[in-house]
Design an enzyme around this catalytic site. Structure first.
Site, PDB file in Angstrom:
ATOM      1  N   LYS A 190     -24.577  20.557  15.045  1.00 33.17           N
ATOM      2  CA  LYS A 190     -23.500  19.906  14.917  1.00 33.17           C
ATOM      3  C   LYS A 190     -24.118  18.342  14.695  1.00 33.17           C
ATOM      4  O   LYS A 190     -23.666  17.500  13.918  1.00 33.17           O
ATOM      5  CB  LYS A 190     -22.545  19.647  16.185  1.00 33.17           C
ATOM      6  CG  LYS A 190     -21.492  18.388  16.062  1.00 33.17           C
ATOM      7  CD  LYS A 190     -20.440  18.735  14.712  1.00 33.17           C
ATOM      8  CE  LYS A 190     -19.350  17.695  14.686  1.00 33.17           C
ATOM      9  NZ  LYS A 190     -18.655  17.942  13.780  1.00 33.17           N
ATOM     10  N   SER A 220     -29.802  10.099 -10.435  1.00 35.22           N
ATOM     11  CA  SER A 220     -29.271  10.658  -9.187  1.00 35.22           C
ATOM     12  C   SER A 220     -27.864  11.150  -9.195  1.00 35.22           C
ATOM     13  O   SER A 220     -27.551  11.593 -10.450  1.00 35.22           O
ATOM     14  CB  SER A 220     -29.576  10.032  -7.918  1.00 35.22           C
ATOM     15  OG  SER A 220     -29.359  10.955  -6.885  1.00 35.22           O
TER      16      SER A 220
END
Length: 340
Positions: A222, A170
């Site tokens: 948000k 990763s």
């Protein structure tokens, strides 16, 4: 008289405790001042000299006195021949070695940036850099910055080699792909070009105990998913969209530095052992970092560069917790791996 004796004993104990507390406070304050003034220390270790010294000591231990004298004579003649061949003005090429053992937040990038800056300040034509990467990945922005630090070397046209002895998955592979060459041990874990995020939700538990939770935001997204609030399908869809967008950026980053890769084939989130990674083109060769360093040390000066940060107690505790979480994360990633 007995009262005075007991009082004196009590007074002595009290003074001892006060002095001990004062000493601890002084030590803590002195340490804080020192840490503020000196944030870290750059250390250089000549690995070539260490290897020569080790070989010399082993020869002295294993050879007879006569054989050892012959060896020393031949060694001096070899060194003189090298000096003559190189000439007085010719500089011996150098290899700078850096270790990066990354945690979930990639906090080690603070030291990496200092090490890279130091190398860039003194690097000359013919020098190169080896970075030993060990990481199962973590936060995107942290490993993105770590990769950008390595990219500074490539932008300066300094050959960069990444060695993977255990794992570069990763975010770890995001760093590795920046290199001109990647080498991995045969059973090192490589790849995992994917994005993962998981979050618990305690909303039903709070409702069960009649606990209200309020969250106020400005902006539709948000917050997409929340730990305590009630998640919506729209929030989940947006969260998944953000993961997909991050994955697209990740794949584009890999393709930029290793254009020969079949991205569709390797960017599935899977990870592979070194031998498999070589066949897929994720790495350029099979080797341990030790072999690479020892081979380079024959003709070049190998120098290990390490920047040691001065950490406060709170930072050490937080870093330790991060390492524990990272260990759990790596364990989860490897849970399907067969045991040898």
């Amino acid at each position: 008289m007995e009262f005075l004796y007991e009082y004196g004993l009590f007074l002595a104990k009290a003074i001892t405790i006060v002095v001990a507390i004062a000493a601890v406070v002084i030590i803590v304050l002195a340490s804080a001042v020192k840490q503020k003034a000196d944030k870290g220390e750059l250390r250089l270790t000549n690995l070539s000299e260490d290897l020569k010294s080790l070989k010399h000591d082993l020869k002295e231990e294993l050879l007879s006195k006569k054989q050892f004298k012959v060896y020393e004579k031949a060694l001096k003649a070899e060194e003189k021949a090298k000096e003559k061949a190189q000439g007085e003005s010719a500089a011996v090429p150098r290899v700078f070695v850096v270790d990066f053992k990354g945690s979930i937040d990639a906090g080690e990038v603070a030291s990496l940036r200092e090490e890279i800056s130091a190398i860039l300040a003194i690097a000359e034509a013919g020098d190169e850099v080896i970075v030993n990467v060990e990481s199962g990945g973590g936060m995107v922005h942290g490993y993105g910055l770590a990769s950008s630090q390595l990219d500074r070397l490539r932008n300066a046209n300094i050959p960069l080699t990444i060695c993977v002895d255990k794992v570069a998955a990763s975010g770890g592979y995001m760093m590795a792909c920046v290199a001109n060459k990647i080498y991995a041990a045969p059973f090192a874990i490589v790849g995992s070009i994917g994005v993962v995020a998981q979050i618990p939700n305690f909303n039903r538990l709070l409702k069960k105990h009649d606990i209200d939770y309020e969250q106020h935001t400005a902006g539709d997204f948000k917050r997409t998913l929340t730990v305590f609030g009630e998640n919506t399908d729209e929030g989940r869809e947006k969260f998944q969209q953000e993961l997909e967008e991050t994955h697209v950026l990740f794949k584009a980053f890999i393709a930029k530095y290793r254009p020969e890769l079949d991205i569709a084939k390797v960017a599935t989130g899977e990870h592979w052992y070194g031998q498999q990674a070589l066949e897929l083109g994720l790495i350029d060769g099979l080797s341990t970092s030790d072999d690479i360093v020892m081979n380079l040390a024959k003709d070049k000066t190998v120098i290990k560069v390490r920047y040691q940060l001065k950490k406060k107690l709170a930072d050490k505790i937080a870093h330790g917790a991060s390492l524990c979480i990272n260990a759990v994360f790596n364990r989860m990633a490897e849970k399907n791996q067969p045991m040898s």
